[in-house]
Design an enzyme around this catalytic site. Sequence first.
Site, PDB file in Angstrom:
ATOM      1  N   GLU A 182      -4.797  -8.371  -1.219  1.00 37.59           N
ATOM      2  CA  GLU A 182      -6.425  -8.498  -0.298  1.00 37.59           C
ATOM      3  C   GLU A 182      -7.434  -8.146  -0.570  1.00 37.59           C
ATOM      4  O   GLU A 182      -7.751  -7.185  -1.628  1.00 37.59           O
ATOM      5  CB  GLU A 182      -5.150  -7.223   0.973  1.00 37.59           C
ATOM      6  CG  GLU A 182      -3.898  -7.531   1.502  1.00 37.59           C
ATOM      7  CD  GLU A 182      -3.629  -6.336   2.393  1.00 37.59           C
ATOM      8  OE1 GLU A 182      -4.688  -5.182   2.653  1.00 37.59           O
ATOM      9  OE2 GLU A 182      -2.266  -5.774   2.494  1.00 37.59           O
ATOM     10  N   GLU A 238       1.128  -1.295  -0.011  1.00 38.15           N
ATOM     11  CA  GLU A 238      -0.181   0.341  -0.080  1.00 38.15           C
ATOM     12  C   GLU A 238       0.570   1.375   0.120  1.00 38.15           C
ATOM     13  O   GLU A 238       0.163   2.289   0.929  1.00 38.15           O
ATOM     14  CB  GLU A 238      -0.407   0.230   1.047  1.00 38.15           C
ATOM     15  CG  GLU A 238      -1.480  -0.993   1.165  1.00 38.15           C
ATOM     16  CD  GLU A 238      -3.441  -1.157   1.894  1.00 38.15           C
ATOM     17  OE1 GLU A 238      -3.116  -0.126   2.966  1.00 38.15           O
ATOM     18  OE2 GLU A 238      -4.437  -1.191   1.644  1.00 38.15           O
TER      19      GLU A 238
HETATM   20  C1  BGP Z   1      -4.528  -3.067   5.153  1.00 33.85           C
HETATM   21  C2  BGP Z   1      -3.417  -3.271   5.215  1.00 33.85           C
HETATM   22  C3  BGP Z   1      -3.214  -4.541   5.733  1.00 33.85           C
HETATM   23  C4  BGP Z   1      -4.632  -4.550   6.898  1.00 33.85           C
HETATM   24  C5  BGP Z   1      -5.874  -4.510   5.980  1.00 33.85           C
HETATM   25  C6  BGP Z   1      -6.933  -4.574   6.439  1.00 33.85           C
HETATM   26  O1  BGP Z   1      -4.880  -1.697   5.335  1.00 33.85           O
HETATM   27  O2  BGP Z   1      -2.557  -3.935   4.680  1.00 33.85           O
HETATM   28  O3  BGP Z   1      -2.313  -4.221   6.693  1.00 33.85           O
HETATM   29  O4  BGP Z   1      -4.787  -5.073   7.549  1.00 33.85           O
HETATM   30  O5  BGP Z   1      -5.664  -2.737   5.080  1.00 33.85           O
HETATM   31  O6  BGP Z   1      -7.257  -3.424   7.470  1.00 33.85           O
HETATM   32  P1  BGP Z   1      -7.557  -3.084   9.385  1.00 33.85           P
HETATM   33  O7  BGP Z   1      -6.704  -4.349   9.341  1.00 33.85           O
HETATM   34  O8  BGP Z   1      -7.082  -1.837   9.688  1.00 33.85           O
HETATM   35  O9  BGP Z   1      -9.156  -3.562   9.097  1.00 33.85           O
END
Ligand code: BGP
Length: 490
Positions: free
Chosen positions: A387, A205
């Site tokens: 993701e 990201e």
């Molecule tokens: C993205 C990241 C992850 C992950 C995901 C979900 O931004 O790459 O590391 O955590 O989001 O977000 P969150 O954990 O804040 O719900």
Amino acid sequence: MKTAKSFPTNFLWGGATADFQYEGGFNEGGRGLLSRDFETNGSQANPRHHTLKLPNGKVITPRSSFILADDVPADVEPVFLADQYYPSHQAVDFYHHYKEDIKLMAGMGFNIFRFSICWSRIFPTGEENEPNQAGLKFYDDVINEMKKYDMEPLITICHDELPMNLVLKYNGWASRKVIDAYVKYAKTLFEHFGDRCRYWLTFNEINAVRGFGPTGVRKADGQARYQAAHNMFVASAKTVKLGHKLIPGGSFGAMFAMSELYPATCKPEDMFHHLQERRENWYFIDVMGRGYYPSYAEELWQRHGFEKITIDPDDKEILKTGQLDYIAFSYYRSNITKKGDGWFNVGGSANPYLDKTPWGWPVDPLGLRYCMNEIYDRIQKPIFIVENGIGAIDQADENGYVEDDYRIEYFQQHLSAMADAINIDHVPCLGYTMWAPIDLVSLSTGEMKKRYGFVYVDMDDEGHGSLTRTPKKSYQWIKHVIETNGAALE
Ligand code: BGP
């Protein structure tokens, strides 16, 4: 049987995690401290903080979320406070559960697993001449375990973190010294793991990182963010070049946060604002995917209140020759924007056509198909969804079992949209690694109760619990989808 929802043969199916949210073992195996180790837990209402001490002994707690990042004064020293909980220290202890977790992933039929290597496990301060052998061994064990199940690794070299020493000594990615430290680290990984790993991501990201936790930069303003990003672009491009040399057949991407973004109205001013906001993301994909700064770069910098960043004479050539092979992205939600709304539409209006998760994230499966098309239309390189998932509140029964029909529904819709982008729109997509196969700590809030997994982990928001892993209802469902290569989505 091939159906409208079938996926290509050899499609990569798997899950994704990040070391500081999943691995734990923060003081084991010679691991050094990370920027993220000093970050407390939080919640939606109470953002996460870093705990730092000023030279006069006073403790300060700047916010550290990438959206809410605060400036950090010079000469701070990180401290652990006894009354605070730091989720990265234990996370959900993949460090001691990797065999069990990989078996559970293989049980769903995964043929790939995306994980990040913890930089400070390999180079504890980022500056050693020789890597930490115990760190390399841990990932050897992980990869060799995966190979038993024919599971490919997809390695994120750097997931929103860096060794604390590089933060304190160089102001993180503000300094070009960190480019050299990163390239040395990546070279070590390629030389050591390259015989077993074909798929790599230079950064996670990269379009969303800013502030002390993810970049180590003390200032959180626009200029600091875009300068850090430039240094990361150069590091990524050098690494891609090196990777091509050291790993024949290797494939090198980077990962971008790609929420879809719609204009809130068709008023021309809102449409134009939408174009400009969307460029907040395209900027990063354009530089890394096409190898040069887009024509709108200066206009974008000016909107952030500065005129230019420092670009060395050789950088243009480096960016050109170190372009990504594929574009990886995360997709969770869509947002809407209108004139006057800020970055990521924080505090902006909601989309009246979409439902939201308990954390207020709009659920938009068609937005995934939209996004896949947009990226491929623009960059013309294969994409990889690395993701996607839903953070939800799961109620486990006394055996740790969760009936997560809402999660099944989320994936049913998103995987169907992905199949349509591949089968109808003909977007080349290498694979899909959902976030996250096994419950882990939330990045934005540091909570445990924001659960994503197909497997429940018995642990609460303060790290208490047996850490026992129990498959949820969705575990059997996704297994069936993968074994039918999508036909079960019909
Ligand atoms: C993205 C990241 C992850 C992950 C995901 C979900 O931004 O790459 O590391 O955590 O989001 O977000 P969150 O954990 O804040 O719900």
